[in-house]
Motif scaffolding. Structure first.
Motif, PDB file in Angstrom:
ATOM      1  N   MET A 217       0.844  -1.197   0.000  1.00  0.00           N
ATOM      2  CA  MET A 217       0.000   0.000   0.000  1.00  0.00           C
ATOM      3  C   MET A 217       0.878   1.245   0.000  1.00  0.00           C
ATOM      4  SD  MET A 217      -1.520   0.596   3.876  1.00  0.00           S
ATOM      5  CE  MET A 217      -2.167   2.222   3.427  1.00  0.00           C
ATOM      6  N   LYS A 218       0.399   2.310  -0.616  1.00  0.00           N
ATOM      7  CA  LYS A 218       1.177   3.536  -0.728  1.00  0.00           C
ATOM      8  C   LYS A 218       0.972   4.402   0.503  1.00  0.00           C
ATOM      9  CE  LYS A 218       2.053   7.535  -3.701  1.00  0.00           C
ATOM     10  NZ  LYS A 218       1.635   8.288  -4.915  1.00  0.00           N
ATOM     11  N   VAL A 219       2.080   4.899   1.057  1.00  0.00           N
ATOM     12  CA  VAL A 219       2.041   5.807   2.193  1.00  0.00           C
ATOM     13  C   VAL A 219       2.205   7.226   1.663  1.00  0.00           C
ATOM     14  CG1 VAL A 219       3.057   6.362   4.431  1.00  0.00           C
ATOM     15  CG2 VAL A 219       3.082   4.009   3.608  1.00  0.00           C
ATOM     16  N   GLU A 220       1.507   8.174   2.285  1.00  0.00           N
ATOM     17  CA  GLU A 220       1.543   9.559   1.825  1.00  0.00           C
ATOM     18  C   GLU A 220       2.101  10.475   2.901  1.00  0.00           C
ATOM     19  OE1 GLU A 220      -2.418  10.519   0.656  1.00  0.00           O
ATOM     20  OE2 GLU A 220      -2.368   9.249  -1.141  1.00  0.00           O
ATOM     21  N   GLU A 221       2.572  11.617   2.465  1.00  0.00           N
ATOM     22  CA  GLU A 221       3.102  12.619   3.384  1.00  0.00           C
ATOM     23  C   GLU A 221       2.061  12.968   4.436  1.00  0.00           C
ATOM     24  OE1 GLU A 221       5.804  15.762   1.794  1.00  0.00           O
ATOM     25  OE2 GLU A 221       4.211  17.101   2.487  1.00  0.00           O
ATOM     26  N   GLY A 222       2.487  12.957   5.709  1.00  0.00           N
ATOM     27  CA  GLY A 222       1.581  13.262   6.812  1.00  0.00           C
ATOM     28  C   GLY A 222       0.996  12.041   7.481  1.00  0.00           C
ATOM     29  N   ASP A 223       1.147  10.864   6.883  1.00  0.00           N
ATOM     30  CA  ASP A 223       0.573   9.646   7.464  1.00  0.00           C
ATOM     31  C   ASP A 223       1.250   9.287   8.780  1.00  0.00           C
ATOM     32  OD1 ASP A 223      -1.272   9.343   5.477  1.00  0.00           O
ATOM     33  OD2 ASP A 223      -0.236   7.693   4.460  1.00  0.00           O
ATOM     34  N   LYS A 224       0.442   8.778   9.698  1.00  0.00           N
ATOM     35  CA  LYS A 224       0.930   8.300  10.990  1.00  0.00           C
ATOM     36  C   LYS A 224       1.061   6.785  10.938  1.00  0.00           C
ATOM     37  CE  LYS A 224      -0.498   7.896  15.849  1.00  0.00           C
ATOM     38  NZ  LYS A 224      -1.569   8.226  16.830  1.00  0.00           N
ATOM     39  N   LEU A 225       2.214   6.278  11.337  1.00  0.00           N
ATOM     40  CA  LEU A 225       2.493   4.847  11.335  1.00  0.00           C
ATOM     41  C   LEU A 225       2.684   4.367  12.765  1.00  0.00           C
ATOM     42  CD1 LEU A 225       5.283   4.903   8.605  1.00  0.00           C
ATOM     43  CD2 LEU A 225       2.845   4.564   8.220  1.00  0.00           C
ATOM     44  N   VAL A 226       2.078   3.256  13.102  1.00  0.00           N
ATOM     45  CA  VAL A 226       2.292   2.629  14.406  1.00  0.00           C
ATOM     46  C   VAL A 226       2.714   1.188  14.179  1.00  0.00           C
ATOM     47  CG1 VAL A 226       1.218   1.844  16.550  1.00  0.00           C
ATOM     48  CG2 VAL A 226       0.660   4.105  15.638  1.00  0.00           C
ATOM     49  N   LEU A 227       3.812   0.796  14.793  1.00  0.00           N
ATOM     50  CA  LEU A 227       4.258  -0.590  14.815  1.00  0.00           C
ATOM     51  C   LEU A 227       4.141  -1.042  16.256  1.00  0.00           C
ATOM     52  CD1 LEU A 227       5.510  -3.152  13.662  1.00  0.00           C
ATOM     53  CD2 LEU A 227       7.762  -2.084  13.882  1.00  0.00           C
ATOM     54  N   ARG A 228       3.147  -1.886  16.533  1.00  0.00           N
ATOM     55  CA  ARG A 228       2.864  -2.273  17.906  1.00  0.00           C
ATOM     56  C   ARG A 228       4.097  -2.912  18.534  1.00  0.00           C
ATOM     57  NH1 ARG A 228      -2.442  -5.413  18.101  1.00  0.00           N
ATOM     58  NH2 ARG A 228      -1.140  -7.255  17.801  1.00  0.00           N
ATOM     59  N   GLY A 229       4.446  -2.401  19.710  1.00  0.00           N
ATOM     60  CA  GLY A 229       5.628  -2.892  20.408  1.00  0.00           C
ATOM     61  C   GLY A 229       6.886  -2.101  20.107  1.00  0.00           C
ATOM     62  N   LYS A 230       6.840  -1.274  19.044  1.00  0.00           N
ATOM     63  CA  LYS A 230       8.007  -0.479  18.650  1.00  0.00           C
ATOM     64  C   LYS A 230       7.770   1.019  18.746  1.00  0.00           C
ATOM     65  CE  LYS A 230      10.986  -3.710  17.364  1.00  0.00           C
ATOM     66  NZ  LYS A 230      12.324  -3.863  17.967  1.00  0.00           N
ATOM     67  N   GLY A 231       6.505   1.455  18.631  1.00  0.00           N
ATOM     68  CA  GLY A 231       6.230   2.873  18.721  1.00  0.00           C
ATOM     69  C   GLY A 231       5.526   3.415  17.498  1.00  0.00           C
ATOM     70  N   LYS A 232       5.665   4.721  17.308  1.00  0.00           N
ATOM     71  CA  LYS A 232       4.981   5.371  16.193  1.00  0.00           C
ATOM     72  C   LYS A 232       5.911   6.347  15.492  1.00  0.00           C
ATOM     73  CE  LYS A 232       2.905   8.975  19.116  1.00  0.00           C
ATOM     74  NZ  LYS A 232       1.654   9.574  19.611  1.00  0.00           N
ATOM     75  N   ALA A 233       5.527   6.694  14.281  1.00  0.00           N
ATOM     76  CA  ALA A 233       6.315   7.623  13.468  1.00  0.00           C
ATOM     77  C   ALA A 233       5.390   8.326  12.494  1.00  0.00           C
ATOM     78  CB  ALA A 233       7.419   6.883  12.721  1.00  0.00           C
ATOM     79  N   TYR A 234       5.818   9.472  12.014  1.00  0.00           N
ATOM     80  CA  TYR A 234       5.095  10.216  10.987  1.00  0.00           C
ATOM     81  C   TYR A 234       5.985  10.381   9.762  1.00  0.00           C
ATOM     82  CZ  TYR A 234       1.437  11.689  14.280  1.00  0.00           C
ATOM     83  OH  TYR A 234       0.394  11.706  15.173  1.00  0.00           O
ATOM     84  N   LEU A 235       5.392  10.239   8.596  1.00  0.00           N
ATOM     85  CA  LEU A 235       6.094  10.581   7.366  1.00  0.00           C
ATOM     86  C   LEU A 235       5.899  12.075   7.156  1.00  0.00           C
ATOM     87  CD1 LEU A 235       7.653   9.927   4.821  1.00  0.00           C
ATOM     88  CD2 LEU A 235       5.510   9.221   3.736  1.00  0.00           C
ATOM     89  N   ARG A 236       6.903  12.858   7.508  1.00  0.00           N
ATOM     90  CA  ARG A 236       6.757  14.313   7.525  1.00  0.00           C
ATOM     91  C   ARG A 236       6.937  14.935   6.138  1.00  0.00           C
ATOM     92  NH1 ARG A 236       3.644  15.379  11.651  1.00  0.00           N
ATOM     93  NH2 ARG A 236       4.592  15.006  13.693  1.00  0.00           N
ATOM     94  N   GLU A 237       7.892  14.424   5.370  1.00  0.00           N
ATOM     95  CA  GLU A 237       8.132  15.027   4.050  1.00  0.00           C
ATOM     96  C   GLU A 237       8.514  13.954   3.045  1.00  0.00           C
ATOM     97  OE1 GLU A 237      11.014  18.144   4.080  1.00  0.00           O
ATOM     98  OE2 GLU A 237      10.101  19.190   5.795  1.00  0.00           O
ATOM     99  N   VAL A 238       8.052  14.153   1.825  1.00  0.00           N
ATOM    100  CA  VAL A 238       8.482  13.337   0.686  1.00  0.00           C
ATOM    101  C   VAL A 238       9.191  14.277  -0.276  1.00  0.00           C
ATOM    102  CG1 VAL A 238       7.768  11.892  -1.245  1.00  0.00           C
ATOM    103  CG2 VAL A 238       6.558  11.734   0.947  1.00  0.00           C
ATOM    104  N   GLY A 239      10.459  13.974  -0.547  1.00  0.00           N
ATOM    105  CA  GLY A 239      11.257  14.853  -1.384  1.00  0.00           C
ATOM    106  C   GLY A 239      11.375  14.374  -2.815  1.00  0.00           C
ATOM    107  N   GLY A 240      12.442  14.786  -3.454  1.00  0.00           N
ATOM    108  CA  GLY A 240      12.667  14.431  -4.854  1.00  0.00           C
ATOM    109  C   GLY A 240      13.357  13.084  -5.000  1.00  0.00           C
ATOM    110  N   GLN A 241      13.899  12.873  -6.171  1.00  0.00           N
ATOM    111  CA  GLN A 241      14.520  11.595  -6.503  1.00  0.00           C
ATOM    112  C   GLN A 241      16.037  11.713  -6.486  1.00  0.00           C
ATOM    113  OE1 GLN A 241      11.245  10.046  -6.322  1.00  0.00           O
ATOM    114  NE2 GLN A 241      12.449   8.619  -7.560  1.00  0.00           N
ATOM    115  N   THR A 242      16.683  10.621  -6.114  1.00  0.00           N
ATOM    116  CA  THR A 242      18.128  10.546  -6.217  1.00  0.00           C
ATOM    117  C   THR A 242      18.504  10.154  -7.647  1.00  0.00           C
ATOM    118  OG1 THR A 242      18.329   8.186  -5.716  1.00  0.00           O
ATOM    119  CG2 THR A 242      18.156   9.690  -3.845  1.00  0.00           C
ATOM    120  N   ARG A 243      19.796  10.130  -7.927  1.00  0.00           N
ATOM    121  CA  ARG A 243      20.249   9.728  -9.263  1.00  0.00           C
ATOM    122  C   ARG A 243      19.894   8.277  -9.571  1.00  0.00           C
ATOM    123  NH1 ARG A 243      26.356  12.385  -9.576  1.00  0.00           N
ATOM    124  NH2 ARG A 243      25.694  14.587  -9.472  1.00  0.00           N
TER     125      ARG A 243
END
Length: 255
Positions: A217-243
């Motif tokens: 599934m695709k995750v988008e900027e601003g999404d909140k992620l929870v991994l039970r037993g490990k904690g939570k995180a937010y995808l704050r920014e999606v930037g450009g592409q590397t080479r």
């Protein structure tokens, strides 16, 4: 995934709460739900409240980032402040052992308090704030005096005075092959992609409160992620592409 008997009973109870709200024009609510239960409940609520007239649902645990929440059905005259939740403030003796979440939960269970009657337990050095259903407030004030060998002092405070511990976060700059959920979980929680995919298959990964079912599934900027037993995180920014056509991401992980 087959539902257990307990899950089916939970969802049937939620449907009953909606019917009671509609027929009696009053606030109805469940006990506190964990993340998995909330995910199932939210999917059901989205379906059964369509065309439900002057009723709406909300998930509320006393503060914005509450992990345990009640599912409440509200007539048009009510809002979250009308949901009967209380806060029990626990103070421990100075210089004593710092109690953990497990200490508080275990001592409450020892009193016969079912888990669905209590919400988040916000632990601090000198005690904790415990979010509860109003129904058990007087019982706890009279009977909850000890956790292990530690004596407890209790008081009741309004939700507006809830003491939320200061959170610490780290920012993670990384690149991912794509914005697939397994890639983002791998980056956020420092797991191999295989371990991340396994966690998703096991049902312990949640995106914006909903149990994730697919690693791709695709995750988008601003999404909140929870991994039970490990904690939570937010995808704050999606930037450009590397080479090499990888995508820059900035994640905020709670520690």
């Amino acid at each position: 995934m087959d539902m257990s008997k307990e899950d089916k009973m939970l969802l049937a109870g939620i449907e009953d709460k909606l019917e009671q709200c509609l027929s009696q024009y009053r606030i109805t609510f469940t006990g506190f739900l964990d993340l998995r239960q909330r995910s199932m409940a939210e999917k059901l609520c989205r379906r059964i409240t369509r065309g439900a007239g002057d009723s709406r649902y909300t998930f509320f645990g006393g503060y914005e980032d509450a992990e345990r929440t009640v599912a409440a059905f509200l007539p048009d005259y009510a809002d979250e402040s009308d949901i009967p939740l209380s806060v029990i403030r626990v103070t421990t003796p100075t210089g004593g052992r710092k109690l953990t979440h497990r200490d508080y939960l275990g001592s409450l269970t020892g009193l016969g308090i079912k888990r669905e009657m209590t919400g988040d337990i916000l632990v601090r050095d000198d005690g904790a704030d415990i979010i509860i259903l109003d129904d058990i407030k007087d019982f706890l004030l009279l009977n909850y005096h000890q956790a292990g060998r530690t004596r407890l002092e209790l008081s009741s405070v309004p939700l507006s005075e809830l003491m939320i511990p200061e959170v610490r976060t780290v920012m993670v700059n990384d690149t991912v092959a794509s914005l697939r959920l397994d890639n983002i979980v791998s980056s956020a929680f420092k797991l191999s992609r295989g371990k991340a995919a396994e966690a998703i298959r096991s049902g312990i990964v949640f995106v914006n409160g909903i149990q994730a079912e697919k690693a791709d599934m695709k995750v988008e900027e601003g999404d909140k992620l929870v991994l039970r037993g490990k904690g939570k995180a937010y995808l704050r920014e999606v930037g450009g592409q590397t080479r090499k056509d990888r995508t820059y991401v900035l994640l905020e992980r709670f520690i």
